[in-house]
Design a protein around this motif. Sequence first.
Motif, PDB file in Angstrom:
ATOM      1  N   HIS A  41      16.973  -3.727  14.404  1.00  0.00           N
ATOM      2  CA  HIS A  41      15.836  -2.658  13.977  1.00  0.00           C
ATOM      3  C   HIS A  41      15.447  -2.920  12.865  1.00  0.00           C
ATOM      4  CE1 HIS A  41      14.507  -1.396  18.211  1.00  0.00           C
ATOM      5  NE2 HIS A  41      15.680  -0.750  18.248  1.00  0.00           N
ATOM      6  N   ALA A  42      16.208  -2.464  12.081  1.00  0.00           N
ATOM      7  CA  ALA A  42      16.013  -3.179  10.664  1.00  0.00           C
ATOM      8  C   ALA A  42      15.391  -3.913  10.904  1.00  0.00           C
ATOM      9  CB  ALA A  42      17.535  -2.787   9.760  1.00  0.00           C
ATOM     10  N   HIS A  43      15.756  -4.930  10.858  1.00  0.00           N
ATOM     11  CA  HIS A  43      15.008  -6.884  11.123  1.00  0.00           C
ATOM     12  C   HIS A  43      13.540  -6.023  11.782  1.00  0.00           C
ATOM     13  CE1 HIS A  43      15.281 -10.870  10.286  1.00  0.00           C
ATOM     14  NE2 HIS A  43      14.301 -11.159  11.856  1.00  0.00           N
ATOM     15  N   THR A  44      13.707  -6.375  12.400  1.00  0.00           N
ATOM     16  CA  THR A  44      12.238  -5.579  13.175  1.00  0.00           C
ATOM     17  C   THR A  44      10.935  -4.819  12.584  1.00  0.00           C
ATOM     18  OG1 THR A  44      13.090  -5.995  15.414  1.00  0.00           O
ATOM     19  CG2 THR A  44      10.812  -5.192  15.144  1.00  0.00           C
ATOM     20  N   ALA A  45      11.776  -3.995  11.402  1.00  0.00           N
ATOM     21  CA  ALA A  45      11.111  -2.520  10.588  1.00  0.00           C
ATOM     22  C   ALA A  45      10.753  -3.442   9.528  1.00  0.00           C
ATOM     23  CB  ALA A  45      11.939  -1.705  10.245  1.00  0.00           C
ATOM     24  N   ARG A  46      11.593  -4.375   9.066  1.00  0.00           N
ATOM     25  CA  ARG A  46      11.624  -5.139   7.590  1.00  0.00           C
ATOM     26  C   ARG A  46      10.070  -6.425   7.938  1.00  0.00           C
ATOM     27  NH1 ARG A  46      10.358  -6.162   2.867  1.00  0.00           N
ATOM     28  NH2 ARG A  46      10.327  -8.269   1.917  1.00  0.00           N
ATOM     29  N   GLY A  47       9.497  -6.632   9.241  1.00  0.00           N
ATOM     30  CA  GLY A  47       8.846  -7.645   9.918  1.00  0.00           C
ATOM     31  C   GLY A  47       7.348  -7.337  10.075  1.00  0.00           C
ATOM     32  N   HIS A  48       7.364  -6.192  10.094  1.00  0.00           N
ATOM     33  CA  HIS A  48       6.249  -5.113  10.370  1.00  0.00           C
ATOM     34  C   HIS A  48       5.362  -4.554   9.483  1.00  0.00           C
ATOM     35  CE1 HIS A  48       5.128  -4.528  14.817  1.00  0.00           C
ATOM     36  NE2 HIS A  48       6.822  -3.724  15.072  1.00  0.00           N
ATOM     37  N   ALA A  49       6.478  -4.431   8.291  1.00  0.00           N
ATOM     38  CA  ALA A  49       6.172  -4.245   6.941  1.00  0.00           C
ATOM     39  C   ALA A  49       5.628  -5.369   6.098  1.00  0.00           C
ATOM     40  CB  ALA A  49       7.318  -3.712   5.662  1.00  0.00           C
ATOM     41  N   LEU A  50       6.378  -6.634   6.639  1.00  0.00           N
ATOM     42  CA  LEU A  50       5.749  -7.601   5.576  1.00  0.00           C
ATOM     43  C   LEU A  50       3.842  -7.553   6.247  1.00  0.00           C
ATOM     44  CD1 LEU A  50       8.623  -9.981   6.046  1.00  0.00           C
ATOM     45  CD2 LEU A  50       7.639  -9.048   3.550  1.00  0.00           C
ATOM     46  N   HIS A  51       3.946  -8.570   7.470  1.00  0.00           N
ATOM     47  CA  HIS A  51       2.728  -7.249   7.710  1.00  0.00           C
ATOM     48  C   HIS A  51       1.640  -6.802   7.679  1.00  0.00           C
ATOM     49  CE1 HIS A  51       1.005  -9.271  11.491  1.00  0.00           C
ATOM     50  NE2 HIS A  51      -0.096  -9.474  11.114  1.00  0.00           N
ATOM     51  N   ALA A  52       2.020  -5.431   7.469  1.00  0.00           N
ATOM     52  CA  ALA A  52       1.371  -4.620   6.735  1.00  0.00           C
ATOM     53  C   ALA A  52       0.965  -5.321   5.108  1.00  0.00           C
ATOM     54  CB  ALA A  52       2.104  -3.507   6.730  1.00  0.00           C
ATOM     55  N   MET A  53       1.615  -5.516   4.500  1.00  0.00           N
ATOM     56  CA  MET A  53       1.662  -5.992   3.439  1.00  0.00           C
ATOM     57  C   MET A  53       0.467  -7.000   3.714  1.00  0.00           C
ATOM     58  SD  MET A  53       5.006  -5.747   1.141  1.00  0.00           S
ATOM     59  CE  MET A  53       5.270  -7.389   1.265  1.00  0.00           C
ATOM     60  N   HIS A  54       0.429  -8.061   4.286  1.00  0.00           N
ATOM     61  CA  HIS A  54      -0.538  -8.867   4.395  1.00  0.00           C
ATOM     62  C   HIS A  54      -1.849  -8.958   5.159  1.00  0.00           C
ATOM     63  CE1 HIS A  54      -2.526 -12.602   6.281  1.00  0.00           C
ATOM     64  NE2 HIS A  54      -2.442 -11.717   6.743  1.00  0.00           N
ATOM     65  N   HIS A  55      -1.926  -7.709   5.476  1.00  0.00           N
ATOM     66  CA  HIS A  55      -3.387  -6.880   5.587  1.00  0.00           C
ATOM     67  C   HIS A  55      -3.847  -6.365   4.153  1.00  0.00           C
ATOM     68  CE1 HIS A  55      -4.126  -8.415   9.988  1.00  0.00           C
ATOM     69  NE2 HIS A  55      -3.023  -7.860  10.176  1.00  0.00           N
ATOM     70  N   SER A  56      -3.166  -5.681   4.127  1.00  0.00           N
ATOM     71  CA  SER A  56      -3.351  -5.031   2.528  1.00  0.00           C
ATOM     72  C   SER A  56      -3.983  -5.437   1.888  1.00  0.00           C
ATOM     73  CB  SER A  56      -2.384  -4.033   2.476  1.00  0.00           C
ATOM     74  OG  SER A  56      -2.401  -3.605   1.383  1.00  0.00           O
ATOM     75  N   ASP A  57      -3.240  -7.176   1.378  1.00  0.00           N
ATOM     76  CA  ASP A  57      -3.232  -8.157   0.976  1.00  0.00           C
ATOM     77  C   ASP A  57      -4.986  -8.494   1.044  1.00  0.00           C
ATOM     78  OD1 ASP A  57      -1.442  -7.873  -0.490  1.00  0.00           O
ATOM     79  OD2 ASP A  57      -0.981  -9.305  -0.227  1.00  0.00           O
ATOM     80  N   GLU A  58      -5.482  -9.124   2.544  1.00  0.00           N
ATOM     81  CA  GLU A  58      -5.918  -9.170   3.071  1.00  0.00           C
ATOM     82  C   GLU A  58      -7.792  -8.565   2.093  1.00  0.00           C
ATOM     83  OE1 GLU A  58      -7.243 -12.488   4.107  1.00  0.00           O
ATOM     84  OE2 GLU A  58      -5.101 -13.340   3.295  1.00  0.00           O
ATOM     85  N   ALA A  59      -7.282  -6.812   3.164  1.00  0.00           N
ATOM     86  CA  ALA A  59      -8.251  -6.057   2.177  1.00  0.00           C
ATOM     87  C   ALA A  59      -8.361  -6.452   0.904  1.00  0.00           C
ATOM     88  CB  ALA A  59      -7.738  -4.639   2.557  1.00  0.00           C
ATOM     89  N   THR A  60      -7.757  -5.893   0.330  1.00  0.00           N
ATOM     90  CA  THR A  60      -7.989  -6.318  -1.071  1.00  0.00           C
ATOM     91  C   THR A  60      -9.062  -7.829  -1.419  1.00  0.00           C
ATOM     92  OG1 THR A  60      -5.786  -5.548  -1.553  1.00  0.00           O
ATOM     93  CG2 THR A  60      -7.151  -6.277  -3.509  1.00  0.00           C
ATOM     94  N   LYS A  61      -8.862  -8.730  -0.623  1.00  0.00           N
ATOM     95  CA  LYS A  61      -9.506  -9.616  -1.336  1.00  0.00           C
ATOM     96  C   LYS A  61     -10.793  -9.383  -0.826  1.00  0.00           C
ATOM     97  CE  LYS A  61      -5.713 -13.128  -0.399  1.00  0.00           C
ATOM     98  NZ  LYS A  61      -4.305 -14.233   1.030  1.00  0.00           N
ATOM     99  N   VAL A  62     -10.993  -9.124   0.398  1.00  0.00           N
ATOM    100  CA  VAL A  62     -12.566  -8.939   1.051  1.00  0.00           C
ATOM    101  C   VAL A  62     -13.628  -7.247  -0.063  1.00  0.00           C
ATOM    102  CG1 VAL A  62     -13.977  -6.971   3.325  1.00  0.00           C
ATOM    103  CG2 VAL A  62     -11.392  -8.799   3.394  1.00  0.00           C
ATOM    104  N   HIS A  63     -12.456  -6.635  -0.654  1.00  0.00           N
ATOM    105  CA  HIS A  63     -13.165  -5.981  -1.629  1.00  0.00           C
ATOM    106  C   HIS A  63     -13.169  -6.628  -2.579  1.00  0.00           C
ATOM    107  CE1 HIS A  63     -12.353  -1.925   0.398  1.00  0.00           C
ATOM    108  NE2 HIS A  63     -11.104  -2.069   0.613  1.00  0.00           N
ATOM    109  N   MET A  64     -12.443  -7.573  -3.706  1.00  0.00           N
ATOM    110  CA  MET A  64     -12.762  -8.019  -4.338  1.00  0.00           C
ATOM    111  C   MET A  64     -14.184  -9.054  -4.355  1.00  0.00           C
ATOM    112  SD  MET A  64     -10.743  -7.426  -6.913  1.00  0.00           S
ATOM    113  CE  MET A  64     -12.230  -8.907  -8.443  1.00  0.00           C
ATOM    114  N   ASP A  65     -14.237  -9.382  -2.975  1.00  0.00           N
ATOM    115  CA  ASP A  65     -15.455 -10.951  -2.809  1.00  0.00           C
ATOM    116  C   ASP A  65     -16.774  -9.709  -2.496  1.00  0.00           C
ATOM    117  OD1 ASP A  65     -14.032 -12.731  -2.253  1.00  0.00           O
ATOM    118  OD2 ASP A  65     -13.210 -12.855  -0.350  1.00  0.00           O
ATOM    119  N   GLU A  66     -16.412  -8.478  -1.948  1.00  0.00           N
ATOM    120  CA  GLU A  66     -17.786  -7.686  -2.287  1.00  0.00           C
ATOM    121  C   GLU A  66     -19.006  -7.250  -3.372  1.00  0.00           C
ATOM    122  OE1 GLU A  66     -17.017  -4.760   1.141  1.00  0.00           O
ATOM    123  OE2 GLU A  66     -16.814  -6.790   2.921  1.00  0.00           O
ATOM    124  N   HIS A  67     -17.345  -6.705  -3.844  1.00  0.00           N
ATOM    125  CA  HIS A  67     -17.531  -6.199  -5.157  1.00  0.00           C
ATOM    126  C   HIS A  67     -17.260  -6.381  -6.272  1.00  0.00           C
ATOM    127  CE1 HIS A  67     -18.936  -2.851  -1.997  1.00  0.00           C
ATOM    128  NE2 HIS A  67     -16.925  -3.269  -1.888  1.00  0.00           N
TER     129      HIS A  67
END
Length: 70
Positions: A41-67
């Motif tokens: 479960h700890a390993h699975t949690a880590r995977g979800h956390a990394l995936h969450a950070m990926h989406h956060s980074d992608e949102a930041t890229k979109v914001h930068m592209d737009e603004h």
Amino acid sequence: MSKKAAEHHKQSAEHHAHAARHHGEAAKHHDGGHHEKAAHHAHTARGHALHAMHHSDEATKVHMDEHGKK
């Protein structure tokens, strides 16, 4: 905010929630002496956390592209 950025934020939040649930399961199994299940479960949690950070980074890229400065 664009729909694309909003979707990345939503997906990031969902993955953080999944990670939190798996951390809770890991704690429960660890307390019960089931260390292999806790590690799973700890390993699975880590995977979800990394995936969450990926989406956060992608949102930041979109914001930068737009603004961001061009």
